[in-house]
Motif scaffolding. Structure first.
Motif, PDB file in Angstrom:
ATOM      1  N   THR A   1       0.837  -1.187   0.000  1.00  0.00           N
ATOM      2  CA  THR A   1       0.000   0.000   0.000  1.00  0.00           C
ATOM      3  C   THR A   1       0.878   1.244   0.000  1.00  0.00           C
ATOM      4  O   THR A   1       1.795   1.361   0.810  1.00  0.00           O
ATOM      5  CB  THR A   1      -0.928   0.012   1.226  1.00  0.00           C
ATOM      6  OG1 THR A   1      -1.663  -1.215   1.262  1.00  0.00           O
ATOM      7  CG2 THR A   1      -1.895   1.169   1.162  1.00  0.00           C
ATOM      8  N   GLY A   2       0.613   2.151  -0.950  1.00  0.00           N
ATOM      9  CA  GLY A   2       1.380   3.380  -1.065  1.00  0.00           C
ATOM     10  C   GLY A   2       2.610   3.275  -1.946  1.00  0.00           C
ATOM     11  O   GLY A   2       3.249   4.277  -2.242  1.00  0.00           O
ATOM     12  N   SER A   3       2.952   2.073  -2.353  1.00  0.00           N
ATOM     13  CA  SER A   3       4.129   1.882  -3.210  1.00  0.00           C
ATOM     14  C   SER A   3       3.715   1.922  -4.675  1.00  0.00           C
ATOM     15  O   SER A   3       2.583   1.598  -5.023  1.00  0.00           O
ATOM     16  CB  SER A   3       4.789   0.535  -2.906  1.00  0.00           C
ATOM     17  OG  SER A   3       5.843   0.287  -3.810  1.00  0.00           O
ATOM     18  N   ASP A   4       4.641   2.320  -5.532  1.00  0.00           N
ATOM     19  CA  ASP A   4       4.328   2.350  -6.957  1.00  0.00           C
ATOM     20  C   ASP A   4       4.905   1.142  -7.685  1.00  0.00           C
ATOM     21  O   ASP A   4       4.910   1.089  -8.904  1.00  0.00           O
ATOM     22  CB  ASP A   4       4.839   3.642  -7.599  1.00  0.00           C
ATOM     23  CG  ASP A   4       6.354   3.742  -7.580  1.00  0.00           C
ATOM     24  OD1 ASP A   4       6.976   3.080  -6.744  1.00  0.00           O
ATOM     25  OD2 ASP A   4       6.908   4.481  -8.415  1.00  0.00           O
ATOM     26  N   LYS A   5       5.362   0.133  -6.941  1.00  0.00           N
ATOM     27  CA  LYS A   5       5.898  -1.095  -7.533  1.00  0.00           C
ATOM     28  C   LYS A   5       5.036  -2.278  -7.134  1.00  0.00           C
ATOM     29  O   LYS A   5       4.574  -2.368  -5.995  1.00  0.00           O
ATOM     30  CB  LYS A   5       7.340  -1.361  -7.060  1.00  0.00           C
ATOM     31  CG  LYS A   5       8.328  -0.295  -7.437  1.00  0.00           C
ATOM     32  CD  LYS A   5       8.698  -0.411  -8.882  1.00  0.00           C
ATOM     33  CE  LYS A   5       9.810   0.588  -9.196  1.00  0.00           C
ATOM     34  NZ  LYS A   5      10.071   0.652 -10.602  1.00  0.00           N
ATOM     35  N   VAL A   6       4.803  -3.176  -8.085  1.00  0.00           N
ATOM     36  CA  VAL A   6       4.082  -4.412  -7.818  1.00  0.00           C
ATOM     37  C   VAL A   6       4.847  -5.573  -8.454  1.00  0.00           C
ATOM     38  O   VAL A   6       5.602  -5.383  -9.403  1.00  0.00           O
ATOM     39  CB  VAL A   6       2.636  -4.388  -8.363  1.00  0.00           C
ATOM     40  CG1 VAL A   6       1.794  -3.388  -7.605  1.00  0.00           C
ATOM     41  CG2 VAL A   6       2.608  -4.117  -9.848  1.00  0.00           C
ATOM     42  N   LYS A   7       4.626  -6.753  -7.909  1.00  0.00           N
ATOM     43  CA  LYS A   7       5.245  -7.959  -8.449  1.00  0.00           C
ATOM     44  C   LYS A   7       4.135  -8.828  -9.005  1.00  0.00           C
ATOM     45  O   LYS A   7       3.179  -9.161  -8.308  1.00  0.00           O
ATOM     46  CB  LYS A   7       6.006  -8.692  -7.345  1.00  0.00           C
ATOM     47  CG  LYS A   7       6.650  -9.973  -7.782  1.00  0.00           C
ATOM     48  CD  LYS A   7       7.427 -10.570  -6.613  1.00  0.00           C
ATOM     49  CE  LYS A   7       7.540 -12.050  -6.749  1.00  0.00           C
ATOM     50  NZ  LYS A   7       8.130 -12.669  -5.568  1.00  0.00           N
ATOM     51  N   ILE A   8       4.276  -9.187 -10.282  1.00  0.00           N
ATOM     52  CA  ILE A   8       3.283 -10.020 -10.944  1.00  0.00           C
ATOM     53  C   ILE A   8       3.904 -11.375 -11.212  1.00  0.00           C
ATOM     54  O   ILE A   8       5.015 -11.475 -11.725  1.00  0.00           O
ATOM     55  CB  ILE A   8       2.813  -9.373 -12.255  1.00  0.00           C
ATOM     56  CG1 ILE A   8       2.135  -8.027 -11.970  1.00  0.00           C
ATOM     57  CG2 ILE A   8       1.869 -10.303 -13.009  1.00  0.00           C
ATOM     58  CD1 ILE A   8       1.743  -7.253 -13.202  1.00  0.00           C
ATOM     59  N   THR A   9       3.161 -12.444 -10.870  1.00  0.00           N
ATOM     60  CA  THR A   9       3.623 -13.808 -11.084  1.00  0.00           C
ATOM     61  C   THR A   9       2.590 -14.549 -11.913  1.00  0.00           C
ATOM     62  O   THR A   9       1.415 -14.588 -11.561  1.00  0.00           O
ATOM     63  CB  THR A   9       3.837 -14.538  -9.746  1.00  0.00           C
ATOM     64  OG1 THR A   9       4.707 -13.765  -8.923  1.00  0.00           O
ATOM     65  CG2 THR A   9       4.423 -15.921  -9.956  1.00  0.00           C
ATOM     66  N   ILE A  10       3.067 -15.124 -13.025  1.00  0.00           N
ATOM     67  CA  ILE A  10       2.214 -15.955 -13.877  1.00  0.00           C
ATOM     68  C   ILE A  10       2.962 -17.249 -14.139  1.00  0.00           C
ATOM     69  O   ILE A  10       4.084 -17.231 -14.655  1.00  0.00           O
ATOM     70  CB  ILE A  10       1.900 -15.269 -15.225  1.00  0.00           C
ATOM     71  CG1 ILE A  10       1.133 -13.960 -15.005  1.00  0.00           C
ATOM     72  CG2 ILE A  10       1.114 -16.195 -16.132  1.00  0.00           C
ATOM     73  CD1 ILE A  10       0.876 -13.189 -16.268  1.00  0.00           C
ATOM     74  N   ALA A  11       2.367 -18.357 -13.782  1.00  0.00           N
ATOM     75  CA  ALA A  11       2.947 -19.686 -14.003  1.00  0.00           C
ATOM     76  C   ALA A  11       4.383 -19.768 -13.486  1.00  0.00           C
ATOM     77  O   ALA A  11       5.265 -20.292 -14.149  1.00  0.00           O
ATOM     78  CB  ALA A  11       2.892 -20.045 -15.479  1.00  0.00           C
ATOM     79  N   GLY A  12       4.635 -19.200 -12.317  1.00  0.00           N
ATOM     80  CA  GLY A  12       5.953 -19.270 -11.703  1.00  0.00           C
ATOM     81  C   GLY A  12       6.959 -18.253 -12.207  1.00  0.00           C
ATOM     82  O   GLY A  12       8.073 -18.197 -11.723  1.00  0.00           O
ATOM     83  N   VAL A  13       6.586 -17.447 -13.194  1.00  0.00           N
ATOM     84  CA  VAL A  13       7.473 -16.420 -13.731  1.00  0.00           C
ATOM     85  C   VAL A  13       7.069 -15.086 -13.130  1.00  0.00           C
ATOM     86  O   VAL A  13       5.925 -14.660 -13.267  1.00  0.00           O
ATOM     87  CB  VAL A  13       7.387 -16.363 -15.276  1.00  0.00           C
ATOM     88  CG1 VAL A  13       8.284 -15.268 -15.814  1.00  0.00           C
ATOM     89  CG2 VAL A  13       7.765 -17.697 -15.872  1.00  0.00           C
ATOM     90  N   SER A  14       8.002 -14.430 -12.453  1.00  0.00           N
ATOM     91  CA  SER A  14       7.714 -13.176 -11.775  1.00  0.00           C
ATOM     92  C   SER A  14       8.461 -12.021 -12.422  1.00  0.00           C
ATOM     93  O   SER A  14       9.557 -12.200 -12.948  1.00  0.00           O
ATOM     94  CB  SER A  14       8.122 -13.246 -10.309  1.00  0.00           C
ATOM     95  OG  SER A  14       7.391 -14.237  -9.639  1.00  0.00           O
TER      96      SER A  14
END
Length: 143
Positions: A110-123
């Protein structure tokens, strides 16, 4: 100097063949013709070695373009999956949140402008742009 070492490591066989040809030319051919051939072979090796860095740059650019394309594809798939009605938002209680939808996971703070996306084990880590913000907000509304 690094360019020369890389060239010698990758193309040692070409250099070895050129050296063998040089020794044969020096032993068999006499006078001026011999030195013209020697200079031609050395000039050919120098030219081939100098253009070798351009080949390496082209390979590097192709790899970078492919990686960028793969990352953009990952983000596009994530946005499509997270924008659906089955996206679920979960507040983890420690200032972080998780959005999940059909094999796609988005983790953020919350409040950060970075997110981590993971699809099928690939982040991959992305900047939280307007499209991703909208997907997170839609998941919050879905529950």
């Amino acid at each position: 100097m690094d360019q020369l070492l890389t060239f010698l490591q990758d193309r040692w066989l070409v250099v070895l063949i050129a050296l063998v040809v040089l020794f044969v030319v020096i032993k068999i051919v006499k006078t001026v013709v011999k030195w013209v051939l020697v200079l031609a072979i050395v000039a050919g090796l120098i030219y081939y070695g100098s253009t070798y860095t351009e080949q390496l740059k082209d390979i590097g650019e192709n790899v970078a373009a492919t990686a960028k394309e793969a990352v953009n594809d990952l983000k596009e798939k994530a946005v499509q999956g997270l924008a659906g009605k089955d996206a679920k938002y979960k507040d983890n209680g420690d200032g972080t949140y998780t959005v999940t939808a059909s094999g796609i996971r988005l983790d953020g703070k919350t409040g950060s402008d970075k997110v981590k996306i993971t699809i099928a084990g690939v982040s991959a880590e992305f900047t939280l742009d307007d499209v991703l913000k909208k997907a997170v907000e839609t998941a919050q509304k879905n529950g």
